[in-house]
Enzyme design. Structure first.
Site, PDB file in Angstrom:
ATOM      1  N   GLN A 125       0.845  -1.208   0.000  1.00  0.00           N
ATOM      2  CA  GLN A 125       0.000   0.000   0.000  1.00  0.00           C
ATOM      3  C   GLN A 125       0.874   1.249   0.000  1.00  0.00           C
ATOM      4  OE1 GLN A 125      -1.682   1.130   3.821  1.00  0.00           O
ATOM      5  NE2 GLN A 125      -3.702   1.133   2.912  1.00  0.00           N
ATOM      6  N   GLY A 126       0.759   2.089  -1.022  1.00  0.00           N
ATOM      7  CA  GLY A 126       1.590   3.298  -1.109  1.00  0.00           C
ATOM      8  C   GLY A 126       0.755   4.548  -0.921  1.00  0.00           C
ATOM      9  N   SER A 128       1.296   6.716   2.395  1.00  0.00           N
ATOM     10  CA  SER A 128       2.045   7.702   3.179  1.00  0.00           C
ATOM     11  C   SER A 128       3.202   8.289   2.377  1.00  0.00           C
ATOM     12  CB  SER A 128       2.616   7.047   4.442  1.00  0.00           C
ATOM     13  OG  SER A 128       1.598   6.426   5.167  1.00  0.00           O
ATOM     14  N   SER A 160       4.695  -1.124   3.826  1.00  0.00           N
ATOM     15  CA  SER A 160       4.901  -2.458   4.415  1.00  0.00           C
ATOM     16  C   SER A 160       5.042  -3.495   3.310  1.00  0.00           C
ATOM     17  CB  SER A 160       3.706  -2.867   5.285  1.00  0.00           C
ATOM     18  OG  SER A 160       3.552  -2.000   6.361  1.00  0.00           O
ATOM     19  N   GLU A 244      -9.496  -1.606   6.221  1.00  0.00           N
ATOM     20  CA  GLU A 244      -8.299  -1.719   7.055  1.00  0.00           C
ATOM     21  C   GLU A 244      -8.634  -1.511   8.528  1.00  0.00           C
ATOM     22  OE1 GLU A 244      -5.185   1.046   5.974  1.00  0.00           O
ATOM     23  OE2 GLU A 244      -3.649  -0.287   6.786  1.00  0.00           O
ATOM     24  N   ASN A 368      -4.321   6.531  16.327  1.00  0.00           N
ATOM     25  CA  ASN A 368      -5.501   6.522  17.211  1.00  0.00           C
ATOM     26  C   ASN A 368      -5.989   7.928  17.535  1.00  0.00           C
ATOM     27  OD1 ASN A 368      -5.350   3.812  17.019  1.00  0.00           O
ATOM     28  ND2 ASN A 368      -5.186   3.408  19.222  1.00  0.00           N
TER      29      ASN A 368
HETATM   30  C1  LIG Z   1       3.739  -0.871  11.235  1.00  0.00           C
HETATM   31  C2  LIG Z   1       3.369   0.211  10.269  1.00  0.00           C
HETATM   32  C3  LIG Z   1       2.998  -0.153   8.991  1.00  0.00           C
HETATM   33  C4  LIG Z   1       2.665   0.843   8.063  1.00  0.00           C
HETATM   34  N1  LIG Z   1       2.382   0.445   6.788  1.00  0.00           N
HETATM   35  C5  LIG Z   1       2.085   1.382   5.866  1.00  0.00           C
HETATM   36  C6  LIG Z   1       1.833   0.984   4.519  1.00  0.00           C
HETATM   37  O1  LIG Z   1       1.892  -0.204   4.170  1.00  0.00           O
HETATM   38  N2  LIG Z   1       1.548   1.942   3.612  1.00  0.00           N
HETATM   39  C7  LIG Z   1       1.476   3.266   3.940  1.00  0.00           C
HETATM   40  O2  LIG Z   1       1.170   4.067   3.075  1.00  0.00           O
HETATM   41  N3  LIG Z   1       1.730   3.686   5.219  1.00  0.00           N
HETATM   42  C8  LIG Z   1       2.043   2.766   6.173  1.00  0.00           C
HETATM   43  N4  LIG Z   1       2.327   3.155   7.465  1.00  0.00           N
HETATM   44  C9  LIG Z   1       2.378   4.600   7.782  1.00  0.00           C
HETATM   45  C10 LIG Z   1       1.210   5.054   8.633  1.00  0.00           C
HETATM   46  O3  LIG Z   1       0.022   5.047   7.907  1.00  0.00           O
HETATM   47  C11 LIG Z   1       1.562   6.459   9.161  1.00  0.00           C
HETATM   48  O4  LIG Z   1       2.678   6.309  10.017  1.00  0.00           O
HETATM   49  C12 LIG Z   1       0.416   7.097   9.913  1.00  0.00           C
HETATM   50  O5  LIG Z   1      -0.625   7.423   9.031  1.00  0.00           O
HETATM   51  C13 LIG Z   1       0.845   8.347  10.684  1.00  0.00           C
HETATM   52  O6  LIG Z   1       1.491   9.250   9.843  1.00  0.00           O
HETATM   53  P1  LIG Z   1       2.921   9.886  10.231  1.00  0.00           P
HETATM   54  O7  LIG Z   1       3.831   8.741  10.618  1.00  0.00           O
HETATM   55  O8  LIG Z   1       3.329  10.770   9.100  1.00  0.00           O
HETATM   56  O9  LIG Z   1       2.680  10.713  11.556  1.00  0.00           O
HETATM   57  P2  LIG Z   1       2.165  12.235  11.651  1.00  0.00           P
HETATM   58  O10 LIG Z   1       1.005  12.430  10.761  1.00  0.00           O
HETATM   59  O11 LIG Z   1       3.350  13.136  11.504  1.00  0.00           O
HETATM   60  O12 LIG Z   1       1.652  12.276  13.139  1.00  0.00           O
HETATM   61  C14 LIG Z   1       2.527  12.372  14.277  1.00  0.00           C
HETATM   62  C15 LIG Z   1       1.657  12.394  15.527  1.00  0.00           C
HETATM   63  O13 LIG Z   1       0.805  13.558  15.545  1.00  0.00           O
HETATM   64  C16 LIG Z   1      -0.564  13.164  15.720  1.00  0.00           C
HETATM   65  N5  LIG Z   1      -1.440  14.022  14.943  1.00  0.00           N
HETATM   66  C17 LIG Z   1      -1.265  14.451  13.659  1.00  0.00           C
HETATM   67  N6  LIG Z   1      -2.314  15.224  13.285  1.00  0.00           N
HETATM   68  C18 LIG Z   1      -3.173  15.270  14.341  1.00  0.00           C
HETATM   69  C19 LIG Z   1      -4.454  15.883  14.575  1.00  0.00           C
HETATM   70  N7  LIG Z   1      -5.066  16.606  13.627  1.00  0.00           N
HETATM   71  N8  LIG Z   1      -5.050  15.709  15.789  1.00  0.00           N
HETATM   72  C20 LIG Z   1      -4.455  14.964  16.764  1.00  0.00           C
HETATM   73  N9  LIG Z   1      -3.241  14.365  16.602  1.00  0.00           N
HETATM   74  C21 LIG Z   1      -2.616  14.515  15.421  1.00  0.00           C
HETATM   75  C22 LIG Z   1      -0.617  11.752  15.164  1.00  0.00           C
HETATM   76  O14 LIG Z   1      -1.716  11.026  15.693  1.00  0.00           O
HETATM   77  C23 LIG Z   1       0.712  11.187  15.633  1.00  0.00           C
HETATM   78  O15 LIG Z   1       0.633  10.747  16.965  1.00  0.00           O
HETATM   79  C24 LIG Z   1       2.674   2.210   8.424  1.00  0.00           C
HETATM   80  C25 LIG Z   1       3.040   2.567   9.718  1.00  0.00           C
HETATM   81  C26 LIG Z   1       3.400   1.583  10.636  1.00  0.00           C
HETATM   82  C27 LIG Z   1       3.808   2.006  12.015  1.00  0.00           C
END
Ligand SMILES: Cc1cc2nc3c(=O)[nH]c(=O)nc-3n(C[C@H](O)[C@H](O)[C@H](O)COP(=O)(O)OP(=O)(O)OC[C@H]3O[C@@H](n4cnc5c(N)ncnc54)[C@H](O)[C@@H]3O)c2cc1C
Length: 386
Positions: A125-126, A128, A160, A244, A368
């Protein structure tokens, strides 16, 4: 909802349990985040497919058994109870597969679903990007139309299984000048195409669970590779996210099996000089059982024509917290033994591995915090916080 299983459902349960017991990989497969482990998991997926267990609720023409979702839940309980390997094809089988059934064309279903079910093509899944995680709508990767093709450019991260997969589904900005959720397209990308550069990223345990995918003028056929209409990608992606966060990626059997193993561990280990943790073990098992009953209710509702909607976010909050609590309880119960690895480790180290993975539960599939925002605004109708 009738909680009594029919004779057919009981026969299915027995048939699945018998097949799984006779075919369980021994010794257990290496991690799917290593090249050898990925190969071994692909072979296991093919074995499941050839025996008719890969995707029991898909139509037979695509490699399934044509069963309903209750029967799928029954199969899943037996699958995870047997200790069978994690599903390396899960992003395709449980996310893209249902998306293509709902939004794909007949040509796309015929082209992509059978090799997905056979694990000939494994999907990742692409979505992020470095600046677009929780705020996915700020993604920058682009799709430019050139005749019959899309030309894709940009960067995806945290993909992933991207290091070993054959195909990626992703979101791309396809209407120049469009903003936020508008003007995005849901596009399928072969990872062996010219201009794709896949760079593995090590995860917490050092294995290549993730990849970054760089796209530099990658050409894909537009008709075959666009799911839904160009520009309508956000709606399609939200439907995939529903799978998902909802039941399809995290079936209750997945949590019930370790909860039952935890109870067995507690029975074995309780005694003078051992930590009790009785109430926590009981809580963990009750949560898993409550999740199971809730899912039977949800699936019954869907089978009667109902939809899941934003409640999928509640579901995601529940399973991610439940998994963490379950594994924290196990580690407390095991004490110092929890840190052992290899043959010395209780259950081959599955509790520590499970705990490390559970730490990611509150992040992937949408964090979450974001799910709480969705529940507040869309389920409870509370005013937006900002
Ligand atoms: C094990 C694992 C597998 C994954 N697999 C995939 C995959 O296959 N494909 C893919 O595309 N992505 C994947 N991801 C990425 C995942 O979807 C992102 O890490 C996730 O969406 C959070 O984005 P970020 O890491 O950029 O954090 P950020 O968006 O930078 O967030 C950082 C923190 O700020 C909080 N935050 C941000 N905005 C708000 C708001 N408006 N209100 C309250 N809190 C907020 C977030 O909740 C978080 O705690 C994976 C991640 C993990 C850990």
């Amino acid at each position: 909802m009738d909680l009594t299983f029919t004779p057919e459902q009981q026969r299915l349960r027995a048939e699945a349990a018998t097949w799984l017991a006779a075919n369980m990989p021994d010794p257990p497969l290496a991690s799917m985040d290593t090249a050898d482990g990925f190969k071994a998991h692909r072979a296991w997926e093919r074995q499941l497919h050839d025996a008719g267990w890969a995707v029991v609720a898909w139509p037979e023409e695509y490699g399934g058994r044509g069963l309903d979702l209750i029967e799928w839940l029954v199969f899943e309980e037996e699958y995870w109870r047997s200790g069978a390997p994690g599903r390396v094809g899960q992003n395709g089988l449980f996310l893209l597969g249902p998306t293509l059934m709902e939004h794909g064309t007949e040509e796309q279903r015929a082209r992509f679903l059978p090799p997905m079910a056979r694990a000939d093509e494994i999907w990742c899944q692409g979505w992020s990007e470095p600046q677009a995680g929780s705020d996915l709508a700020s993604l920058r990767s682009t799709a430019r139309r050139d005749g019959e093709e899309w030309v894709l450019s940009g960067q995806k991260i945290w993909v992933s299984r991207g290091a070993f997969a054959e195909w990626m589904f992703g979101l791309f900005r396809s209407e120049p000048g469009s903003e936020r959720h508008r003007g995005l397209s849901f596009i399928l990308v072969p990872l062996d195409a010219d201009g794709v550069d896949v760079r593995p990223i090590a995860q917490l345990d050092g294995e290549t669970g993730f990849a970054e995918v760089f796209l530099d003028d990658v050409r894909v056929p537009a008709d075959l590779c666009t799911v839904g209409h160009p520009g309508d990608g956000w709606r399609i992606a939200m439907s995939t996210a529903g799978f998902e966060r909802g039941v399809s990626l995290r079936s209750p059997g997945r949590f019930l099996a370790p909860a039952e193993r935890l109870v067995a561990r507690w029975v074995e280990s309780a005694g003078p000089g051992r930590p009790s943790a009785r109430d926590e073990v009981l809580d963990a098992w009750m949560d898993a059982e409550a999740y199971r009953l809730y899912q039977y209710r949800t699936v019954s509702h869907v089978l009667e024509g109902g939809a899941v909607g934003f409640e999928a976010s509640l579901n995601k909050l529940f399973w991610s917290q439940m998994d963490l609590h379950l594994h924290e309880t196990a580690l407390r119960l095991l004490g110092a033994d929890a840190a052992l690895a290899g043959d010395e480790a209780p259950d081959g180290g599955a509790w520590l591995d499970g705990f490390l993975f559970a730490l990611a539960g509150p992040i992937y599939a949408g964090t979450n915090q974001i799910q709480r925002n969705i529940v507040a605004e869309r389920v409870l109708d509370l005013p937006r916080s900002r």
